[in-house]
Scaffold this motif. Structure first.
Motif, short mmCIF file in Angstrom:
data_model
loop_
_atom_site.label_atom_id
_atom_site.label_comp_id
_atom_site.label_asym_id
_atom_site.label_seq_id
_atom_site.Cartn_x
_atom_site.Cartn_y
_atom_site.Cartn_z
N LEU A 54 0.90 -1.17 0.01
CA LEU A 54 -0.08 0.06 -0.13
C LEU A 54 1.12 1.23 -0.01
O LEU A 54 0.41 2.25 -0.50
N GLY A 55 2.14 1.14 0.93
CA GLY A 55 2.96 2.34 0.88
C GLY A 55 3.31 2.80 -0.59
O GLY A 55 3.75 3.79 -0.85
N GLU A 56 3.69 1.68 -1.41
CA GLU A 56 4.20 2.06 -2.81
C GLU A 56 3.17 2.72 -3.50
O GLU A 56 3.70 3.77 -4.24
N TYR A 57 1.94 2.43 -3.55
CA TYR A 57 0.98 3.29 -4.06
C TYR A 57 0.77 4.61 -3.66
O TYR A 57 0.42 5.64 -4.19
N VAL A 58 0.85 4.64 -2.15
CA VAL A 58 0.27 6.11 -1.67
C VAL A 58 1.60 6.93 -2.15
O VAL A 58 1.50 8.12 -2.11
N ALA A 59 2.90 6.32 -2.06
CA ALA A 59 4.10 7.23 -2.37
C ALA A 59 3.88 7.70 -3.82
O ALA A 59 4.19 8.93 -4.11
N ARG A 60 3.45 6.94 -4.75
CA ARG A 60 3.21 7.38 -6.10
C ARG A 60 2.13 8.33 -6.06
O ARG A 60 2.17 9.56 -6.94
N MET A 61 1.12 8.31 -5.48
CA MET A 61 0.20 9.35 -5.48
C MET A 61 0.59 10.62 -4.82
O MET A 61 0.46 11.56 -5.33
N PHE A 62 1.43 10.61 -3.86
CA PHE A 62 2.01 11.67 -3.29
C PHE A 62 2.95 12.49 -4.22
O PHE A 62 2.89 13.81 -4.37
N GLN A 63 3.80 11.80 -4.88
CA GLN A 63 4.64 12.25 -5.77
C GLN A 63 3.77 12.87 -6.86
O GLN A 63 4.36 14.12 -7.46
N ALA A 64 2.72 12.29 -7.23
CA ALA A 64 1.92 13.01 -8.33
C ALA A 64 1.14 14.16 -7.88
O ALA A 64 1.19 14.99 -8.68
N SER A 65 0.93 13.96 -6.71
CA SER A 65 0.13 15.52 -6.09
C SER A 65 1.21 16.70 -5.92
O SER A 65 1.00 17.70 -6.11
#
Length: 341
Positions: free
Chosen positions: A288-299
């Motif tokens: 889950l952290g991998e996906y959250v990290a990608r969402m954070f970077q995209a934001s």
């Protein structure tokens, strides 16, 4: 810089600390491109090198008018350097190739001819023989491509890296994608343009050391999976369900033994249960952290690279003129850029 106004072919080469192999690369690549008898440009993207790569490229460009040097402000990674080349290339066709000469430049004419004769937008360079690679590299590469074909789709060509030809239609489509951390060996097949392939034997690195460490290979695998598939999230769900069923089964067994008058075994079973459930939970949290990290970077909206110098542009209009001064052929002063770990 002298250059063809409308090149037919753009050759993009990401480089990072390649001073050892650079003279051999230039010696082999230039005759191949000159014999094509088409206007071309060679875009070398210096990915924040710390050695004399930029200086040597500046000297080579003085005698090779088609050579175009692009310097990134910091080391941004191989895929980001490719993105910079895609954004700045002007040719009707674009070929990406690494500088280590494991992918032979002599295949380039065959790729261009295949694209024209077969009227396709993508020509993949497929490695028919990887015996020059180490056993570990061959095994991990085989596992990577099998996993990607299972998660992303069968359109992912097996043993095709970043040595490929694409048409201007593909370049424009890739540049229009909003995502920042592209994995080109997955993005381009996913677009679905007509394609063909050219096979070749993968050679040993001509000089220097590989820049793809185990850590970078694992990072590429994580980026590939999380960028193109939600399967890890479903895996986390199934692992959580499996852990819950195991816990329920152990509770039922323990209650049954207690009802029968037997004592429940001691701390061993407790530690086993806690360990299994804890491992499953940590794995699920990591996925889950991998996906959250990608969402954070995209934001955040931060660019994956910043171009500090492009030899095609006039120095007076360069966004970072101090970078231009460090690579000027008449006086080269290489300064260390900030590097990502």
């Amino acid at each position: 810089m002298g250059h063809q106004p409308n090149p037919v072919l753009s050759v993009v080469v990401p480089m990072y600390d390649e001073e050892a192999v650079l003279p051999i690369f230039v010696e082999r690549l230039r005759p191949v491109l000159d014999r094509l008898d088409v206007p071309y440009e060679l875009l070398v993207v210096d990915d924040g090198s710390r050695d004399r790569t930029a200086e040597m490229l500046s000297v080579a460009a003085a005698d090779w008018p088609q050579l175009r040097l692009i310097r990134l402000l910091r080391n941004s990674g191989h895929q980001a350097a490719l993105s910079a080349g895609f954004q700045r290339a002007r040719g009707d066709y674009l070929i990406s190739i690494d500088a280590d000469l494991q992918d032979p430049p002599e295949v380039i004419p065959q790729m261009l001819a295949k694209a024209r004769s077969a009227d396709v937008d993508v020509v993949y360079g497929v490695r028919s023989d990887r015996s020059s690679d180490t056993v570990g590299k061959r095994v991990t590469a085989r596992m990577y491509y099998r996993l990607m074909r299972r998660l992303v789709g069968r359109e992912i060509p097996h043993d095709a890296g970043d040595f490929r030809l694409v048409s201007r239609r593909v370049v424009d489509a890739v540049n229009a994608l909003p995502e920042g951390g592209r994995v080109f060996r997955l993005v381009i097949p996913w677009l679905g343009f007509p394609s063909a392939d050219v096979t070749y034997v993968r050679a040993e690195r001509a000089a220097g050391e590989t820049k793809y460490s185990i850590g970078k290979m694992l990072r590429l695998a994580f980026d590939s999976v999380t960028a193109f598939s939600a399967a890890p999230l479903r895996l986390a769900t199934w692992l959580g369900a499996l852990g819950g069923l195991m816990s329920l089964a152990i509770v039922i067994v323990a209650l049954g033994m207690k009802a029968a008058g037997h004592t429940v075994p001691g701390w061993t079973s407790t530690v086993l249960v806690v360990g299994v459930i804890g491992a499953v939970q940590l794995l699920c949290l990591g996925l889950l952290g991998e996906y959250v990290a990608r969402m954070f970077q995209a934001s955040q909206g931060r660019p994956s690279f910043l171009v500090g110098y492009d030899s095609l542009e006039d120095h007076g209009h360069t966004a970072y003129p101090e970078i231009a001064r460090t690579v000027a052929p008449e006086r080269v002063e290489i300064t260390d850029a900030e590097h990502a770990p």
